[in-house]
Design a protein around this motif. Sequence first.
Motif, PDB file in Angstrom:
ATOM      1  N   LYS A 252       0.842  -1.203   0.000  1.00  0.00           N
ATOM      2  CA  LYS A 252       0.000   0.000   0.000  1.00  0.00           C
ATOM      3  C   LYS A 252       0.876   1.252   0.000  1.00  0.00           C
ATOM      4  CE  LYS A 252      -4.114  -1.691   2.505  1.00  0.00           C
ATOM      5  NZ  LYS A 252      -5.249  -1.039   1.846  1.00  0.00           N
ATOM      6  N   TYR A 253       1.911   1.223   0.856  1.00  0.00           N
ATOM      7  CA  TYR A 253       2.761   2.413   0.978  1.00  0.00           C
ATOM      8  C   TYR A 253       3.516   2.684  -0.323  1.00  0.00           C
ATOM      9  CZ  TYR A 253       5.182   6.074   3.467  1.00  0.00           C
ATOM     10  OH  TYR A 253       5.617   7.316   3.884  1.00  0.00           O
ATOM     11  N   GLY A 254       3.965   1.611  -0.970  1.00  0.00           N
ATOM     12  CA  GLY A 254       4.637   1.780  -2.248  1.00  0.00           C
ATOM     13  C   GLY A 254       3.742   2.450  -3.274  1.00  0.00           C
ATOM     14  N   MET A 255       2.476   2.049  -3.301  1.00  0.00           N
ATOM     15  CA  MET A 255       1.527   2.670  -4.216  1.00  0.00           C
ATOM     16  C   MET A 255       1.290   4.131  -3.847  1.00  0.00           C
ATOM     17  SD  MET A 255       0.633   0.742  -6.680  1.00  0.00           S
ATOM     18  CE  MET A 255      -0.810   1.667  -7.241  1.00  0.00           C
ATOM     19  N   LEU A 256       1.170   4.412  -2.554  1.00  0.00           N
ATOM     20  CA  LEU A 256       0.933   5.777  -2.108  1.00  0.00           C
ATOM     21  C   LEU A 256       2.075   6.705  -2.516  1.00  0.00           C
ATOM     22  CD1 LEU A 256      -0.571   5.095   1.426  1.00  0.00           C
ATOM     23  CD2 LEU A 256      -1.700   6.346  -0.424  1.00  0.00           C
ATOM     24  N   ARG A 257       3.290   6.211  -2.475  1.00  0.00           N
ATOM     25  CA  ARG A 257       4.437   7.043  -2.850  1.00  0.00           C
ATOM     26  C   ARG A 257       4.363   7.450  -4.318  1.00  0.00           C
ATOM     27  NH1 ARG A 257      10.267   6.365  -0.276  1.00  0.00           N
ATOM     28  NH2 ARG A 257      10.238   8.448  -1.200  1.00  0.00           N
ATOM     29  N   THR A 258       3.817   6.566  -5.146  1.00  0.00           N
ATOM     30  CA  THR A 258       3.691   6.905  -6.569  1.00  0.00           C
ATOM     31  C   THR A 258       2.480   7.810  -6.817  1.00  0.00           C
ATOM     32  OG1 THR A 258       2.316   4.976  -7.153  1.00  0.00           O
ATOM     33  CG2 THR A 258       4.705   4.681  -7.166  1.00  0.00           C
ATOM     34  N   GLN A 259       1.470   7.745  -5.957  1.00  0.00           N
ATOM     35  CA  GLN A 259       0.240   8.508  -6.149  1.00  0.00           C
ATOM     36  C   GLN A 259       0.317   9.908  -5.542  1.00  0.00           C
ATOM     37  OE1 GLN A 259      -2.168   5.543  -4.259  1.00  0.00           O
ATOM     38  NE2 GLN A 259      -2.696   4.514  -6.179  1.00  0.00           N
ATOM     39  N   ALA A 260       1.216  10.095  -4.573  1.00  0.00           N
ATOM     40  CA  ALA A 260       1.379  11.402  -3.932  1.00  0.00           C
ATOM     41  C   ALA A 260       2.250  12.307  -4.803  1.00  0.00           C
ATOM     42  CB  ALA A 260       2.015  11.224  -2.551  1.00  0.00           C
ATOM     43  N   LEU A 261       2.222  13.597  -4.518  1.00  0.00           N
ATOM     44  CA  LEU A 261       3.142  14.523  -5.178  1.00  0.00           C
ATOM     45  C   LEU A 261       4.574  14.108  -4.851  1.00  0.00           C
ATOM     46  CD1 LEU A 261       1.458  17.957  -4.325  1.00  0.00           C
ATOM     47  CD2 LEU A 261       1.292  16.671  -6.472  1.00  0.00           C
ATOM     48  N   ASN A 262       5.495  14.294  -5.783  1.00  0.00           N
ATOM     49  CA  ASN A 262       6.882  13.978  -5.478  1.00  0.00           C
ATOM     50  C   ASN A 262       7.461  15.040  -4.534  1.00  0.00           C
ATOM     51  OD1 ASN A 262       7.861  16.197  -7.035  1.00  0.00           O
ATOM     52  ND2 ASN A 262       7.896  14.953  -8.886  1.00  0.00           N
ATOM     53  N   ILE A 263       8.696  14.856  -4.135  1.00  0.00           N
ATOM     54  CA  ILE A 263       9.286  15.729  -3.119  1.00  0.00           C
ATOM     55  C   ILE A 263       9.332  17.180  -3.582  1.00  0.00           C
ATOM     56  CG2 ILE A 263      11.419  16.200  -1.835  1.00  0.00           C
ATOM     57  CD1 ILE A 263      11.917  13.152  -1.870  1.00  0.00           C
ATOM     58  N   ARG A 264       9.759  17.417  -4.810  1.00  0.00           N
ATOM     59  CA  ARG A 264       9.836  18.786  -5.326  1.00  0.00           C
ATOM     60  C   ARG A 264       8.444  19.408  -5.441  1.00  0.00           C
ATOM     61  NH1 ARG A 264      13.417  21.575  -8.497  1.00  0.00           N
ATOM     62  NH2 ARG A 264      14.958  20.552  -7.165  1.00  0.00           N
ATOM     63  N   GLN A 265       7.484  18.659  -5.953  1.00  0.00           N
ATOM     64  CA  GLN A 265       6.119  19.180  -6.070  1.00  0.00           C
ATOM     65  C   GLN A 265       5.533  19.499  -4.702  1.00  0.00           C
ATOM     66  OE1 GLN A 265       4.573  15.770  -8.171  1.00  0.00           O
ATOM     67  NE2 GLN A 265       4.620  16.808 -10.169  1.00  0.00           N
ATOM     68  N   THR A 266       5.844  18.663  -3.722  1.00  0.00           N
ATOM     69  CA  THR A 266       5.352  18.895  -2.358  1.00  0.00           C
ATOM     70  C   THR A 266       5.941  20.188  -1.795  1.00  0.00           C
ATOM     71  OG1 THR A 266       4.997  16.552  -1.869  1.00  0.00           O
ATOM     72  CG2 THR A 266       5.383  18.013   0.011  1.00  0.00           C
ATOM     73  N   GLN A 267       7.230  20.400  -1.994  1.00  0.00           N
ATOM     74  CA  GLN A 267       7.857  21.623  -1.494  1.00  0.00           C
ATOM     75  C   GLN A 267       7.247  22.854  -2.163  1.00  0.00           C
ATOM     76  OE1 GLN A 267      12.015  20.811  -2.261  1.00  0.00           O
ATOM     77  NE2 GLN A 267      12.332  20.031  -0.180  1.00  0.00           N
ATOM     78  N   ASP A 268       6.977  22.751  -3.457  1.00  0.00           N
ATOM     79  CA  ASP A 268       6.359  23.874  -4.167  1.00  0.00           C
ATOM     80  C   ASP A 268       4.968  24.172  -3.606  1.00  0.00           C
ATOM     81  OD1 ASP A 268       8.570  24.112  -5.770  1.00  0.00           O
ATOM     82  OD2 ASP A 268       7.703  23.028  -7.469  1.00  0.00           O
ATOM     83  N   LEU A 269       4.202  23.116  -3.303  1.00  0.00           N
ATOM     84  CA  LEU A 269       2.869  23.301  -2.740  1.00  0.00           C
ATOM     85  C   LEU A 269       2.952  23.963  -1.365  1.00  0.00           C
ATOM     86  CD1 LEU A 269      -0.212  22.817  -2.581  1.00  0.00           C
ATOM     87  CD2 LEU A 269       0.298  20.539  -1.659  1.00  0.00           C
ATOM     88  N   LEU A 270       3.847  23.480  -0.507  1.00  0.00           N
ATOM     89  CA  LEU A 270       3.975  24.053   0.840  1.00  0.00           C
ATOM     90  C   LEU A 270       4.393  25.516   0.772  1.00  0.00           C
ATOM     91  CD1 LEU A 270       5.736  21.072   2.677  1.00  0.00           C
ATOM     92  CD2 LEU A 270       3.341  21.766   2.851  1.00  0.00           C
ATOM     93  N   LYS A 271       5.297  25.843  -0.142  1.00  0.00           N
ATOM     94  CA  LYS A 271       5.737  27.241  -0.279  1.00  0.00           C
ATOM     95  C   LYS A 271       4.586  28.118  -0.763  1.00  0.00           C
ATOM     96  CE  LYS A 271      10.587  26.099  -1.164  1.00  0.00           C
ATOM     97  NZ  LYS A 271      11.671  26.017  -2.188  1.00  0.00           N
ATOM     98  N   ARG A 272       3.785  27.590  -1.698  1.00  0.00           N
ATOM     99  CA  ARG A 272       2.641  28.363  -2.187  1.00  0.00           C
ATOM    100  C   ARG A 272       1.631  28.603  -1.075  1.00  0.00           C
ATOM    101  NH1 ARG A 272      -2.177  26.863  -4.042  1.00  0.00           N
ATOM    102  NH2 ARG A 272      -1.608  24.672  -4.348  1.00  0.00           N
ATOM    103  N   LEU A 273       1.327  27.563  -0.318  1.00  0.00           N
ATOM    104  CA  LEU A 273       0.386  27.710   0.800  1.00  0.00           C
ATOM    105  C   LEU A 273       0.935  28.651   1.859  1.00  0.00           C
ATOM    106  CD1 LEU A 273      -0.772  23.994   1.238  1.00  0.00           C
ATOM    107  CD2 LEU A 273      -2.069  25.886   0.233  1.00  0.00           C
ATOM    108  N   LEU A 274       2.236  28.594   2.077  1.00  0.00           N
ATOM    109  CA  LEU A 274       2.864  29.488   3.053  1.00  0.00           C
ATOM    110  C   LEU A 274       2.741  30.940   2.600  1.00  0.00           C
ATOM    111  CD1 LEU A 274       4.401  29.305   5.725  1.00  0.00           C
ATOM    112  CD2 LEU A 274       6.524  29.149   4.421  1.00  0.00           C
ATOM    113  N   GLY A 275       2.883  31.155   1.309  1.00  0.00           N
ATOM    114  CA  GLY A 275       2.754  32.505   0.777  1.00  0.00           C
ATOM    115  C   GLY A 275       1.331  33.021   0.847  1.00  0.00           C
ATOM    116  N   GLU A 276       0.348  32.116   0.811  1.00  0.00           N
ATOM    117  CA  GLU A 276      -1.061  32.513   0.861  1.00  0.00           C
ATOM    118  C   GLU A 276      -1.549  32.715   2.287  1.00  0.00           C
ATOM    119  OE1 GLU A 276      -3.084  29.396  -1.126  1.00  0.00           O
ATOM    120  OE2 GLU A 276      -2.374  29.943  -3.140  1.00  0.00           O
ATOM    121  N   SER A 277      -0.830  32.146   3.268  1.00  0.00           N
ATOM    122  CA  SER A 277      -1.337  32.172   4.656  1.00  0.00           C
ATOM    123  C   SER A 277      -1.062  33.507   5.342  1.00  0.00           C
ATOM    124  CB  SER A 277      -0.670  31.051   5.460  1.00  0.00           C
ATOM    125  OG  SER A 277       0.718  31.248   5.547  1.00  0.00           O
TER     126      SER A 277
END
Length: 277
Positions: A252-277
């Motif tokens: 299950k975890y292996g599948m989740l890793r492929t279905q989640a945003l990758n590390i770079r995409q995750t960092q971009d999302l967190l930075k965007r949310l941080l800028g909006e907060s």
Amino acid sequence: MQNHKSIKQQNSSASVVGALLAKLRRNAQLTQRALAELLCVHEETIASIEQGRRSLLPDLAEQLDRILATGGVLAVAVESATKSEKSENFPLRAQEFMWFERKAINLSSYETVVAPGLLQTEAYARSVFRTATPAVSEEEVERRVTARLERQAVLHRETPVMANFIISEAIVLSGLGGPQVRRGLLQHLLNCADLPGISVQVLELRCDSHAGLSGPFVLLETPEHQLLAYTEAQRTSRIIADRDEVSALAQKYGMLRTQALNIRQTQDLLKRLLGES
């Protein structure tokens, strides 16, 4: 954090049960290694229990009673020790999991509702514990916050743990604790992602299918390369050592890793949310 009295009581109970196990094992003329092999656990597990460094869990106590033909003595001893614990103590299975967590060489965590304990800020953890129902005292909240922060030492060891965290996007969008707490969490997640051996991935809410619908879980590998899983639900928790069950969760975890945003995409999302907060 548990107070001195409760820690002393917990250690005393574990020592008494451990000494009893050692006596019964010797009466059966078994070495620690021989008993461990009969139970399909590591020798270190038996040694740690006998020395009072780990609590004997009810399920294992029942297996030991059968193997050692004790007539249920260990199960009764564990039940008695459990009843004697103060309310602020962690449940036995949570204690056992945290013992493994401190020594783990690999961790994989999937969370859906709140940030993983190892990634929480002090303010976020306090907000989590203040939502407890039934409510707990402010003193108890502070004890729990301190204990949670102490657990995070595993991320800063001299030999870093390899850890991957997959968190639902709902966690980083949640307003738990208010805007300041949320902003602090977002920045903390980014900081943690920069630690050696640590990676964070976000599973987007718009994901139309994923392997984590059955709920959160943690996988870990011990220094002896034993693979374990841990799950929590309402007022209960469970450590899983069965190889087939652990393997299913690892898939299950292996599948989740492929279905989640990758590390770079995750960092971009967190930075965007941080800028909006």
